[in-house]
Design an enzyme around this catalytic site. Structure first.
Site, PDB file in Angstrom:
ATOM      1  CG  ASN A  12      -1.688   1.214   1.450  1.00  0.00           C
ATOM      2  OD1 ASN A  12      -1.776   2.049   0.544  1.00  0.00           O
ATOM      3  ND2 ASN A  12      -2.276   1.355   2.625  1.00  0.00           N
ATOM      4  CD1 TRP A  13       3.496   0.890  -2.844  1.00  0.00           C
ATOM      5  CD2 TRP A  13       3.779   2.140  -4.684  1.00  0.00           C
ATOM      6  NE1 TRP A  13       4.260   0.167  -3.729  1.00  0.00           N
ATOM      7  CE2 TRP A  13       4.445   0.911  -4.872  1.00  0.00           C
ATOM      8  CE3 TRP A  13       3.815   3.079  -5.720  1.00  0.00           C
ATOM      9  CZ2 TRP A  13       5.159   0.614  -6.043  1.00  0.00           C
ATOM     10  CZ3 TRP A  13       4.510   2.783  -6.882  1.00  0.00           C
ATOM     11  CH2 TRP A  13       5.179   1.556  -7.041  1.00  0.00           C
ATOM     12  CE  LYS A  14      -0.225   3.336   4.740  1.00  0.00           C
ATOM     13  NZ  LYS A  14      -0.266   3.444   6.187  1.00  0.00           N
ATOM     14  CG  HIS A  99      -5.904   1.788   4.942  1.00  0.00           C
ATOM     15  ND1 HIS A  99      -5.563   2.775   5.833  1.00  0.00           N
ATOM     16  CD2 HIS A  99      -4.867   0.931   4.893  1.00  0.00           C
ATOM     17  CE1 HIS A  99      -4.344   2.519   6.295  1.00  0.00           C
ATOM     18  NE2 HIS A  99      -3.899   1.408   5.744  1.00  0.00           N
ATOM     19  CD  GLU A 101      -3.211   5.514   6.626  1.00  0.00           C
ATOM     20  OE1 GLU A 101      -3.120   5.592   5.384  1.00  0.00           O
ATOM     21  OE2 GLU A 101      -2.310   5.019   7.340  1.00  0.00           O
ATOM     22  CD  GLU A 170      -3.622  -2.619   7.180  1.00  0.00           C
ATOM     23  OE1 GLU A 170      -2.498  -2.842   6.744  1.00  0.00           O
ATOM     24  OE2 GLU A 170      -4.263  -1.582   6.917  1.00  0.00           O
ATOM     25  N   GLY A 176       1.960   2.220  10.826  1.00  0.00           N
ATOM     26  CA  GLY A 176       2.897   3.337  10.712  1.00  0.00           C
ATOM     27  C   GLY A 176       3.521   3.763  12.031  1.00  0.00           C
ATOM     28  CB  SER A 216       4.803  -1.729  12.193  1.00  0.00           C
ATOM     29  OG  SER A 216       4.333  -0.396  12.403  1.00  0.00           O
ATOM     30  N   GLY A 237       2.714  -1.153   4.368  1.00  0.00           N
ATOM     31  CA  GLY A 237       2.724   0.279   4.081  1.00  0.00           C
ATOM     32  C   GLY A 237       4.144   0.774   3.866  1.00  0.00           C
ATOM     33  N   GLY A 238       4.741   1.315   4.919  1.00  0.00           N
ATOM     34  CA  GLY A 238       6.063   1.947   4.812  1.00  0.00           C
ATOM     35  C   GLY A 238       7.101   1.093   4.100  1.00  0.00           C
TER      36      GLY A 238
HETATM   37  P1  PGA Z   1       2.582   0.240   7.762  1.00  0.00           P
HETATM   38  O1  PGA Z   1       1.151   0.455   7.063  1.00  0.00           O
HETATM   39  O2  PGA Z   1       3.160  -1.040   7.208  1.00  0.00           O
HETATM   40  O3  PGA Z   1       3.377   1.455   7.379  1.00  0.00           O
HETATM   41  O4  PGA Z   1       2.337   0.142   9.230  1.00  0.00           O
HETATM   42  C1  PGA Z   1       0.290  -0.623   6.809  1.00  0.00           C
HETATM   43  C2  PGA Z   1      -0.959  -0.125   6.157  1.00  0.00           C
HETATM   44  O5  PGA Z   1      -1.404   0.995   6.481  1.00  0.00           O
HETATM   45  O6  PGA Z   1      -1.555  -0.805   5.302  1.00  0.00           O
END
Ligand code: PGA
Length: 255
Positions: A12-14, A99, A101, A170, A176, A216, A237-238
């Site tokens: 997930n590149w956000k 998600h 967010e 998640e 994050g 994470s 994500g990251g």
């Molecule tokens: P993260 O994000 O790996 O940076 O914690 C995961 C996600 O939001 O899908």
């Protein structure tokens, strides 16, 4: 992870990566991911404007393209929204829905996520439906209640189509933050999710549904998470913004 479920590692590149950067990252994932493709489904989900550019880079087809959100209608006066057929047209096979967010910052509800999940299936996309509890909810001992409500609300009417969706657990407090659920904490919730899926659909379908862990995930912790019996890969994500880290996580899903 059970043998009958092929693992999935989705990036997930956000809201990161413009055109050239996106193409460069996608090309690196494509070349390193192709040899792993028989053993793990690898998906990358760039921002909307980079989708077509990345689709061109992924021509070999062993790494798949996904989007991070969509509307539930196929077209209409919805300024700023993107419709399921547009994602298919751009080359997407997957779409992340609900998600945390989106739920927290953009007020998405289980009802919205449910509409989107039905629309994704109708469009031939594989929805990656995200659920997870906040830290307050976990500390108040409400994790299972929150997860049960999200499964029921987000997946209403999906019982017969569980094999066509992916669920991503998640925990919001792990996204994050550098805090990861322990493998035991994650396994406990994944097994709970699978039991609830067995109640909205049938047991064999629930057994075949892939449930990803996100929050994470890094090369250093992916292996022990993915070895849990009900964890079928990860939503990253990251670490998905670094090709070597992302590929190391994909590799961890193959052993
Ligand atoms: P993260 O994000 O790996 O940076 O914690 C995961 C996600 O939001 O899908």
């Amino acid at each position: 992870m059970a043998l009958m479920r092929k693992p999935v590692v989705a990036g997930n590149w956000k809201m990161f990566k413009c055109g050239d950067e996106a193409a460069t990252l996608a090309a690196a994932v494509d070349s390193g991911g192709s040899p792993l493709a028989a053993e793990v489904d690898i998906v990358i989900c760039p921002p909307f404007p980079a989708l077509v550019r990345v689709a061109d880079v992924l021509r070999a087809g062993s790494v798949a393209l996904g989007a991070q959100n969509m509307h539930w209608e196929n077209e209409g006066a919805y300024t700023g929204e993107v419709a399921p057929p547009m994602l298919v047209d751009a080359g997407c096979r997957y779409v992340i829905l609900g998600h945390s967010e989106r739920r927290t910052l953009f007020h998405e509800t289980d009802e919205n996520v449910n509409r989107k999940t039905h629309a994704a299936i109708a469009a031939g996309l594989v929805p990656i439906v995200c659920i997870g509890e906040t830290l307050d909810e976990r500390e108040a001992g409400k994790t299972h209640n929150v997860i049960a409500a999200q499964v029921e609300g987000s997946l209403k009417g999906i019982g017969a189509e569980l094999s066509r969706i992916i669920v991503a657990y998640e925990p919001v407090w792990a996204i994050g933050t550098g805090l990861t659920a322990t493998p035991e904490q994650a396994q406990d919730v994944h097994a709970f999710i699978r039991r609830r899926l067995g109640q909205i659909g049938d047991r064999p379908s629930a057994e075949s549904t892939r449930i990803l862990y996100g929050g994470s995930v890094k090369p250093a912790n992916a292996g022990e998470l993915f070895r849990q019996p009900d964890i079928d890969g990860g939503l990253i994500g990251g670490a998905a913004l670094d090709a070597d880290a992302f590929l190391a996580i994909a590799k961890a899903a193959t052993v």
